[in-house]
Scaffold this active site. Structure first.
Site, PDB file in Angstrom:
ATOM      1  N   SER A 150       0.837  -1.392  -0.018  1.00 51.83           N
ATOM      2  CA  SER A 150       0.124   0.300  -0.095  1.00 51.83           C
ATOM      3  C   SER A 150       0.936   1.160  -0.039  1.00 51.83           C
ATOM      4  CB  SER A 150      -0.842   0.078   1.201  1.00 51.83           C
ATOM      5  OG  SER A 150      -0.290  -0.063   2.387  1.00 51.83           O
ATOM      6  N   ASP A 400      -4.556   6.093  11.493  1.00 52.67           N
ATOM      7  CA  ASP A 400      -3.500   5.723  10.348  1.00 52.67           C
ATOM      8  C   ASP A 400      -2.352   6.509  10.362  1.00 52.67           C
ATOM      9  OD1 ASP A 400      -1.925   5.071   8.250  1.00 52.67           O
ATOM     10  OD2 ASP A 400      -3.425   5.247   6.567  1.00 52.67           O
ATOM     11  N   HIS A 403       0.343   5.441   6.453  1.00 51.93           N
ATOM     12  CA  HIS A 403       0.479   6.023   5.215  1.00 51.93           C
ATOM     13  C   HIS A 403       0.297   7.415   5.138  1.00 51.93           C
ATOM     14  CE1 HIS A 403      -1.616   2.119   4.941  1.00 51.93           C
ATOM     15  NE2 HIS A 403      -0.947   1.859   3.797  1.00 51.93           N
TER      16      HIS A 403
END
Length: 432
Positions: A150, A400, A403
């Site tokens: 990702s 998160d 990311h």
């Protein structure tokens, strides 16, 4: 997870007297346009960037001359500091259609915008702002592929957003859960950009038959991307975080060991050496298929490990609370971050030492570990989901801290990527 390549079935289709009068005719129109729609000169960190209009700014940098690109050949982009930047990003949260929902921090209501107004300043050189036009000129009629997990997708979506400010792409292929395999075509320059989901680069099975561990075959490259190597001109590799998960490792037809597998009767061997072995297998496969004098060559860029910034539990309020970058010297690359980066750099150097004549293959590390470590403010945090505090502040909230917001710090990864491509292009011209 099989070895079938999702892209394989997709075809690859894809004068002097008149000028003064023309200028006089256009001048009144231009003045009227400017009167009703004045051009913004710049943004400051306190500006609220409109959510429904793209950000258009001058992307020309004084340091982006062709001579400067050649001079930057020996520049170490990994060492530097983050400095304030009034210009801000090329795009916003709604001007690009490829942002994964969880990274759209602006669209999800993140109230502070200071994280958008920083640029990376290496100690030894100037890093030019991203120039979409230059990217297209260099990659005309070529295919650039992002391969990995990702984080590779995060970097790809950043690039797509910046390129879309100059030219509109067509989505020509999409497959897999969460669109893990996608390909876009920019007709203006016949450029293809794709993403291949391969969180280990080598062959792997993600939690087979409901098991709580992954299976990795360290001596076999993942053919879902490797079988398309003959179609790629530039490949960007980016993995790391999936190696922290529980896994059983196979090598040479037998079990090598495992990581975080207390319920399995295998030897615990961690994942640092395994990570290095996987990279070695990957780079060897690329060398065997595209190295030496085979074909027109390929450029291989390895984006190094990008650290996370969790402080405490991932689902607790304030898991990544920072709103400013770390200052130089405040944080060092150490522990797991240093080991993962080291494993990647060592395998790249090993290939270069062993195969001193790489032929038409170019290989370089995009060393972002330090500059990423210094940006704890650039993650979605609780804005992984839209308006997380609409019903008041909750003690438990999913965060998160891995990311990167788009736009955000990861745009810098692609500024360095473009500068690498410009230097390669300059060296190729010099060699002719």
């Amino acid at each position: 997870m099989g070895s079938t390549n999702p892209f394989k079935e997709q075809s690859s289709s894809l004068t002097k007297k008149i000028l003064p009068f023309t200028l006089y005719a256009l001048l009144p129109i231009a003045l009227i346009r400017l009167y009703f729609y004045p051009i913004p000169l710049s943004f400051s960190s306190t500006n609220q960037i409109p959510q429904n209009t793209p950000i258009l700014i001058n992307t020309t940098s004084p340091s982006s001359s062709s001579k400067g690109d050649v001079d930057n050949i020996g520049c170490d982009y990994s060492n530097g500091k983050w400095v304030t930047d009034k210009l801000g990003p090329l795009y916003n949260g709604t001007s690009c259609g490829t942002i994964k929902d969880g990274q759209n921090c602006m669209g999800h209501g993140r109230p502070d915008l200071d994280y958008l107004f920083w640029r990376w300043k290496p100690h030894e050189c100037e890093l030019p702002r991203f120039e979409p036009k230059t990217f297209f000129q260099i990659l005309r009629n070529k295919h650039v592929a992002f391969v990995g997990d990702s984080m590779a997708r995060n970097q790809l979506e950043s690039l797509m957003c910046m390129l879309s400010t100059f030219s509109s792409p067509d989505l020509v292929y999409s497959n897999g859960d969460d669109h893990k395999f996608r390909k876009w075509h920019f007709p203006s320059h016949n450029v293809n950009v794709s993403i291949y989901w391969s969180p280990f680069l080598v062959k792997g099975i993600e939690k087979p038959s409901g098991a709580n561990y992954n299976k990795l075959f360290l001596d076999s490259v993942d053919e879902r991307w490797a079988s398309d190597l003959d179609q790629m001109d530039v490949i960007v590799l980016s993995i790391g975080h999936w190696y922290l998960h529980s896994a059983v490792y196979f090598y040479g037809g037998s079990v090598l060991g495992c990581h975080y597998c207390s319920d399995q009767n295998y030897t615990e061997i961690g994942f640092y050496d395994v990570f290095g072995k996987a990279f070695k297998t990957t780079l060897n496969a690329i060398m065997e298929r595209r190295g030496g004098s085979k074909g027109e060559g390929i450029g291989v860029i390895v984006t190094t490990f990008s650290p996370h910034h969790f402080e405490g539990e991932w689902d607790k309020l304030g898991a990544c609370p920072k709103t400013q970058p770390y200052t130089e010297g405040e944080k060092k690359v150490e522990g797991m971050d240093a080991e993962m980066r080291k494993a990647e750099l060592e395998e790249i150097e090993a290939i270069k030492r062993r195969d001193k004549k790489l032929g038409t293959l170019r290989l370089e590390a995009l060393d972002v570990t330090k500059l990423a470590l210094m940006r704890p403010d650039g993650h979605p945090g609780p804005y992984l989901y839209a308006n997380p505090f609409a019903n008041g502040v909750q003690e438990r909230v999913q965060n998160d801290c891995v990311h990167w917001c788009l736009p955000g710090p990861i745009d810098t990864w692609n500024e360095i990527l473009l500068d690498v491509l410009k230097r390669w292009e300059g060296q190729s011209r010099k060699g002719k």
